[in-house]
Design a protein around this motif. Structure first.
Motif, PDB file in Angstrom:
ATOM      1  N   UNK A  72      -4.198  56.879  31.306  1.00 36.90           N
ATOM      2  CA  UNK A  72      -3.992  55.500  31.023  1.00 36.90           C
ATOM      3  C   UNK A  72      -4.491  55.308  30.194  1.00 36.90           C
ATOM      4  N   UNK A  73      -3.554  54.251  29.550  1.00 37.83           N
ATOM      5  CA  UNK A  73      -4.529  52.278  29.553  1.00 37.83           C
ATOM      6  C   UNK A  73      -4.062  52.037  30.060  1.00 37.83           C
ATOM      7  N   UNK A  74      -4.778  51.193  30.360  1.00 39.44           N
ATOM      8  CA  UNK A  74      -4.449  50.104  32.143  1.00 39.44           C
ATOM      9  C   UNK A  74      -3.537  49.315  31.439  1.00 39.44           C
ATOM     10  N   UNK A  75      -2.623  49.439  31.953  1.00 38.53           N
ATOM     11  CA  UNK A  75      -1.027  48.552  32.210  1.00 38.53           C
ATOM     12  C   UNK A  75      -1.374  47.085  31.842  1.00 38.53           C
ATOM     13  N   UNK A  76       0.007  46.371  30.954  1.00 33.28           N
ATOM     14  CA  UNK A  76      -0.406  44.771  31.094  1.00 33.28           C
ATOM     15  C   UNK A  76       0.676  44.920  32.245  1.00 33.28           C
TER      16      UNK A  76
ATOM     17  N   UNK B 219       2.445  41.288  33.157  1.00 31.28           N
ATOM     18  CA  UNK B 219       2.498  39.950  33.138  1.00 31.28           C
ATOM     19  C   UNK B 219       2.521  39.041  33.817  1.00 31.28           C
TER      20      UNK B 219
ATOM     21  N   UNK C 197      -0.938  39.269  32.821  1.00 31.24           N
ATOM     22  CA  UNK C 197      -1.586  39.163  31.774  1.00 31.24           C
ATOM     23  C   UNK C 197      -0.887  38.288  30.515  1.00 31.24           C
TER      24      UNK C 197
ATOM     25  N   UNK D 251      -8.195  43.284  23.272  1.00 29.95           N
ATOM     26  CA  UNK D 251      -7.521  44.755  23.782  1.00 29.95           C
ATOM     27  C   UNK D 251      -7.266  45.845  23.008  1.00 29.95           C
TER      28      UNK D 251
ATOM     29  N   UNK E 131       3.225  58.327  36.273  1.00 27.44           N
ATOM     30  CA  UNK E 131       4.003  57.166  35.094  1.00 27.44           C
ATOM     31  C   UNK E 131       4.750  56.035  35.714  1.00 27.44           C
TER      32      UNK E 131
ATOM     33  N   UNK F 241       3.310  53.182  36.804  1.00 25.13           N
ATOM     34  CA  UNK F 241       1.678  53.561  35.562  1.00 25.13           C
ATOM     35  C   UNK F 241       2.157  51.857  35.631  1.00 25.13           C
ATOM     36  N   UNK F 242       3.418  51.669  34.668  1.00 26.41           N
ATOM     37  CA  UNK F 242       3.993  50.089  34.628  1.00 26.41           C
ATOM     38  C   UNK F 242       4.388  48.866  35.390  1.00 26.41           C
ATOM     39  N   UNK F 243       4.882  49.393  36.276  1.00 28.82           N
ATOM     40  CA  UNK F 243       5.096  48.748  37.454  1.00 28.82           C
ATOM     41  C   UNK F 243       3.573  48.023  38.133  1.00 28.82           C
TER      42      UNK F 243
END
Lengths: 915, 283
Positions: free
Chosen positions: A304-308, A310, A313, A331, A713, A716-718
């Protein structure tokens, strides 16, 4: 020393006595000081000098017989190494810096294999190339002559596999005609002896050398006396697979019993081990059953990428709009470089510097102007951890098994395939037990990136962050209070340890980067450098970290990462007081890991042994250290509840941290493939995966894997806190569930058992032990059955629905309350701040000639052409109003675009009509 | 509609000499009756834009502008009611709407004695009645309504189509009960790059994890896909992980080669969607 050795060989001195003397410092200290007096002839020998002397002797004697695997370096006790000795060794790390790129360094182990061998040739003996080691020996006292030994009879001792061929040059071999390499062994008869010589009982080597050498294989006695026990073990195995096994029947705690199953099996099945010591073979066979190492690679299928986030970031975390937008671009450039590297770096002629150098430097220079270093450092480190933390170090796309394949086969079968592949492709890829420090897999990208970027500001931010994270990890509590050590703790420990090792390696790399030289500087230059560098503070207070971990008995966590850090040292570094002290302490620790439990100990011995074998670390560091000193460090121990005495290391972790342990298996396997093919072959068939019947159908398995991936997954974005919360709740509820089951199911079963027991005892001829066994078995079966029936619902049973809803509601209420109370206290400040920034923006916009705010007023048309361009939130919200249908809308209205097209047609027709 | 590169190339070859007129579109449809009309239109539109981009600069040198303008002036004087500007555009193979812009720009320079503001220019193109010269206004108007690739009307239609597909996507997601954040919500939260949709709970499409969805109401050809990859898709991957792009009007099948890397292409809303299932589904 030579006299002592000779006495040993001629059996004038009892071997056991000598071993006792070597192994028991206290005894000898009390009785005779640190020396051993011999009755005849009268000689006094320094103990520290004897061990390396003996080892060198063994190498010297066996040099002509050894053809399998790389040479193990010789010891140079108590004397500085000649400066030339380490040249050309560290190309993996240093050569590329001097070349400015490092493109060539990527060929994995094969790439530096030759360098390695070269170094070892300089440092010790090397088969078939003459007396490289002899020169060294002659500097000391010459050992006894070889005449009485019968090691040279190569016809009795067929060679194994082939000599060290660099994997880079070795073509995949089908093992159809294993060819013994004769060029490397001028004294041997080529070829014929390989396939035709029947195994014959070897003539016995002298008993003294045999016993001493053999005690290496059993591990513990000599372990404290040599810097790298695994190096010696490798050496013994080389002997074992070349000529008569110098194995002793002494079997104390078997060090090798902790190696993986496959190695143990190969060793146990080695005819010579059996011939020499049936008892040892027996122990090896037993050890296989307890061996738990699963060497199948655990594969993480998607990177994975590093999640954005908020929270860290978004715009409010940046000093200006410009900084925010610059980072946005940075980035993307970073990932672009990473993808390009993944795609092309293995292609011949690809050069990091040439392809990516300018792009990366341009990006870094923007970092400088925007002051975004901390943001980029965080991204960089998170991505590093994301890609490199796992046990699978060499996962670049080429290596990663196809995700579909994985889904089809499952990890078990994949491991099998991997082994098969290993056997087919690299039967001779033996590099020895002391590979130089390296940056495998994606780590190479991050290393090269830092070298190319060569940005001191970025490096400083990285060092700050790495230090902080490392010290935090070092303190982290592994054990949950009052719980037995379960898989959870082990996993947690492994994860912390692997992460810390990765970070420590990069901290070391960055910290010592400015001092790296391709060659060892002269004595004078080093002394001047030491004087200079000793004035400034080191990046990490290694001594404090080290003494703290010894005191709190957490060495099993701290030492492995400190080793990674120190392995990055430059040539002068070890001479600085702080690192010299630390290395000395580590040397002492290596001699004293007696109180640790077994695999913990093996890990420590392996990593420390490896460290002391790295060229930049002077070997005298180890041999001069006095083993008795470590005691006072431990004296002040405050807590007995450390980590060292808890079995946290398992074989998976051991082999992940020390991949070089796998060399034993390769060596033995090479022997098997070479020597026993003739006798029917012990080679195990690797069952083809397709022939296997699985209890779960393929589709089901891939579905399961997908579910696992989806779960990963999801997090990941949490924000990370969500995952922590979920894990915490799961842990608590799970633990409660176990308690619940203990109170219900288990106690119920035990009750039933009691009844069965009482009934049974009333019967004539009842035997309580038999009853005990049968009832216990029945209860366990019943328990398993019950569990299988209700394993999902049981958790729900533990928490009644009402409890669940109530806690949910309380959580909601508490959250609302917290938010409200914070808001009521801070709402004005919040509004003021937000308003100020909006006000400023509007005023700025009004001041500039072409204003987007004015543009707004001019109507929809203006944005038509700019569909893909960023639009301010306000404008977008207006669109939102338009695009959202009312709740009861049935979407029966014609599409706006159709209407527009119609309008256009009508306009056109109308125009012609009118004109 | 997923086209192979060979099929796509054949269509492109046929569009090479077509003009952006209704008749030409009809010809194209008849030539490829098995392809969807919107796919053909979209491919033509992209190709036409490429063609214009290639030739556009040659119409923007001062002397060429001057020559076009003078020709227009003399022709318009001779035939005040004829669509002279439209004919001129066709003659020099320039998009009528772009020709209109060039001529109007030149006209405004004389009028104000300086460089005209872009806003004024754009407003006049949208609303030709604002143009002080009646004949020119007529000509401009003819140009903009007769161009099916450029001009304010076309922009308006394109924008509407884009919006409609985003709405369609959101409806489909709601239908499947998939919770998501849209572009506006993301922007409000301060995201620096915003796909059309971020799924709050990721799903798997054809076995690939999908975190975000981008809707493209156009055909995915090499050029546009490359641009989108660099400017949008990879950026989304860099922030949110793997995702899905829907080219509603189709794409070149060979471009769908980054699935394992985390970018999946579809030409419709996917049917094979796997969601996280818990509890009852597992036993």
């Amino acid at each position: 020393m030579a006299a002592l050795l000779e006495s040993l060989l001629l059996k004038k001195v009892d071997v056991n006595k000598a071993l006792d003397w070597l192994r028991n410092p206290c005894l000898s200290l009390q009785q005779k000081g640190d020396t051993l007096s011999l009755s005849e002839p009268k000689v006094t020998v320094q103990k520290q000098e004897f061990v390396p002397f003996l080892l060198n002797f063994l190498r010297e004697q066996s040099s002509q017989a050894l053809t399998n695997g790389p040479a193990t370096p010789a010891k140079t006790p108590s004397r500085p190494r000649p400066p030339t000795q380490s040249q050309g060794f560290f190309t993996e790390r240093r050569g590329c810096r001097s070349a400015g790129g490092g493109a060539g360094s990527r060929r994995g182990r094969g790439g530096h294999h030759n360098e390695e061998t070269g170094r070892w040739e300089g440092g010790g003996r090397r088969s078939g190339r003459g007396g490289g080691g002899y020169n060294k020996m002659s500097e000391q006292v010459s050992p006894p002559t070889v005449s009485q030994l019968n090691f040279n009879n190569l016809e009795d001792f067929p060679p194994v596999g082939s000599s060290p061929i660099s994997p880079a040059t070795a073509k995949p071999s089908r093992r159809i005609n294993p060819t013994p390499v004769s060029a490397e062994r001028p004294h041997s008869k080529p070829k014929t002896c390989f396939t035709s010589t029947p195994f014959s009982k070897p003539s016995s080597p002298p008993v003294g050398a045999e016993a001493l050498g053999g005690s290496l294989i059993t591990g513990s006695p000599l372990k404290n006396l040599v810097p790298n026990i695994f190096l010696e073990l490798f050496f013994v195995m080389q002997l074992l697979t070349s000529w008569s096994p110098p194995t002793s029947e002494k079997e104390e705690s078997l060090l090798i019993a902790h190696l993986d199953k496959c190695t143990l099996r190969l060793l146990a099945e080695n005819e010579r081990v059996a011939l020499f010591s049936p008892a040892l073979r027996e122990r090896l066979t037993q050890a296989q059953d307890t061996s738990t190492a699963k060497l199948s690679p655990s594969v993480s299928t998607f990177i994975h990428s590093v999640p954005f986030q908020p929270a860290t970031d978004n715009r409010s975390n940046f000093s200006s709009d410009k900084a925010f937008h610059t980072f946005k671009k940075q980035r993307d450039i970073f990932y672009e470089a990473l993808r390009e590297w993944e795609d092309f770096h293995k292609e011949p002629g690809w050069n990091f510097e040439a392809v990516l150098g300018n792009r990366i430097r341009a990006m870094v220079s923007q970092l400088n102007s925007a002051g975004n270093h901390s943001h980029f450092a965080r991204l960089f480190l998170k991505q590093l951890v994301q890609m490199c933390k796992g046990p699978r170090v060499n996962s670049s796309p080429g290596d990663t098994p196809d995700a579909d394949l994985l889904g089809m086969l499952g990890a078990d079968s994949l491991g099998r395939l991997k082994r098969l592949e290993e056997r087919l492709i690299q039967p001779h890829g033996i590099v020895g037990p002391c590979p130089p420090p390296s940056f495998p897999g994606h780590q190479e990208f991050f290393r090269d990136f830092l070298q190319i970027a060569s940005c001191c500001q970025l490096n400083q931010h990285l060092k700050d962050s790495l230090c902080q994270q490392l010290l935090q990890l070092d303190e982290v509590s592994i054990l949950s209070p009052a719980a037995a050590i379960g898989e959870g703790e082990k996993q947690r420990f492994a994860s912390v340890l692997l992460l810390a090792r990765l970070l420590a390696k990069f901290l070391g790399f960055i910290a010592f980067m400015p001092y790296q030289t391709s060659e060892r500087p002269s004595r004078e230059i080093q002394e001047a450098a030491v004087a200079l560098r000793s004035k400034s503070a080191p990046v990490l207070d290694v001594c404090a970290v080290l003494s703290s971990c010894v005191r709190r008995r957490r060495t099993v966590l701290t030492v492995p990462w400190l080793v990674e850090f120190l392995s990055m040292l430059d040539f002068t570094g070890p001479l600085l007081l702080c690192y010299r002290t630390a290395l000395g302490t580590l040397g002492m620790l290596l001699g004293r890991c007696g109180e640790m439990c077994n695999l913990n100990k093996v890990l420590m011995v392996a990593v420390l042994g490896w460290l002391f074998q790295i060229p930049v670390i002077p070997e005298d560091m180890f041999f001069i250290s006095d083993f008795t000193e470590v005691a006072h460090l431990e004296d002040g121990s405050t807590s007995s509840q450390g980590l060292d005495s808890i079995p946290l290391v398992d074989q998976q972790l051991l082999y992940t941290c020390c991949p070089f342990l796998g060399e034993f298996r390769k060596l033995l396997a090479a022997f098997v493939s070479g020597s026993t093919a003739k006798s029917g072959g012990i080679i195990r068939k690797i069952t083809p995966t397709s022939a296997e019947i699985r209890d779960t159908p393929t589709a089901n398995r891939s579905q399961q894997k997908l579910q696992v991936d989806l779960e990963q997954a999801f997090f990941h974005n949490q924000p990370p806190s969500l995952r922590r919360t979920v894990e915490f709740v799961a842990e608590r509820v799970g633990s409660n569930c176990v308690k619940h089951m203990k109170a219900t199911l288990v106690s119920e079963l035990v009750e039933r058992g009691e009844k069965m027991l009482r009934d049974g005892l009333e019967l004539p001829k009842s035997s309580p032990p038999k009853l005990n066994d049968s009832i216990c078995a029945q209860l366990c079966d019943a328990g398993m059955e019950a569990l299988a029936r209700c394993h999902v619902t049981s958790v729900c049973l533990c928490i009644s629905l009402q409890v669940l809803t109530t806690s949910e509601n309380i959580t909601k209420r508490l959250a609302t309350e917290k938010a409200c109370s914070w808001l009521s206290a801070n709402i004005t400040a919040l509004i003021k701040r937000e308003w100020k920034s909006r006000f400023d923006r509007v005023m700025r916009a009004l001041a500039s000639p072409v204003s987007p705010v004015l543009g707004d007023v001019e109507g929809v048309g203006d944005e038509l052409a700019t569909q893909e361009q960023p639009v301010t939130p306000k404008r977008k919200q207006e669109c939102q109003k338009v695009t959202t249908c009312p709740a009861d809308c049935r979407h029966t209205a014609p599409l706006p675009s159709d209407i527009l097209i119609e309008i256009k047609v009508i306009l056109k027709l109308g125009f012609y009509y009118l004109s | 509609m997923r086209l192979s590169r060979a099929e796509y190339k054949e269509i492109v070859r046929c569009t090479e000499h077509l003009r952006p007129t209704r008749q030409c579109m009809k010809m194209l449809r008849e030539r490829f009756p098995h392809h969807s009309q919107s796919t053909l239109l979209s491919i033509f539109s992209l190709e036409y834009q490429k063609r214009i981009k290639r030739t556009n600069s040659r119409h923007h040198t001062p002397d060429v502008i001057e020559s076009h303008y003078q020709r227009y002036l003399s022709e318009a004087k001779a035939r005040p009611t004829a669509p002279v500007l439209l004919e001129l555009a066709n003659e020099v193979d320039l998009s009528p709407a772009l020709m209109a812009r060039i001529i109007l720009d030149r006209f405004l320079q004389d009028l104000e004695g300086g460089v005209s503001s872009k806003t004024v220019l754009n407003n006049m193109l949208k609303e030709p009645s604002l143009i002080p010269d009646q004949t020119l206004a007529n000509n401009i108007y003819q140009c903009t309504i007769n161009d099916c690739c450029y001009g304010p009307l076309v922009d308006c239609i394109k924008h509407a189509i884009g919006q409609e597909h985003e709405v369609l996507l959101r409806d489909k997601l709601r239908e499947r009960n998939l919770s998501f954040l849209d572009e506006n919500q993301l922007r409000a939260m301060g995201y620096d790059k915003t796909p059309d949709i971020i799924l709050e709970v990721p799903v798997a499409v054809e076995g690939h994890i999908v975190h975000w969805i981008e809707s493209k109401a156009s055909f995915g050809d090499d050029h546009s896909h490359r641009t989108y990859l660099n400017e949008q898709f990879w950026s989304y991957w860099n922030r949110f992980g793997p995702g899905l792009v829907i080219y509603w009007y189709g794409f070149i099948g060979e471009l769908d080669c980054q699935r394992d890397r985390g970018i999946l292409l579809k030409d419709c809303f996917p049917t094979d969607i796997v969601t996280l299932c818990h509890g009852a589904h597992q036993d």
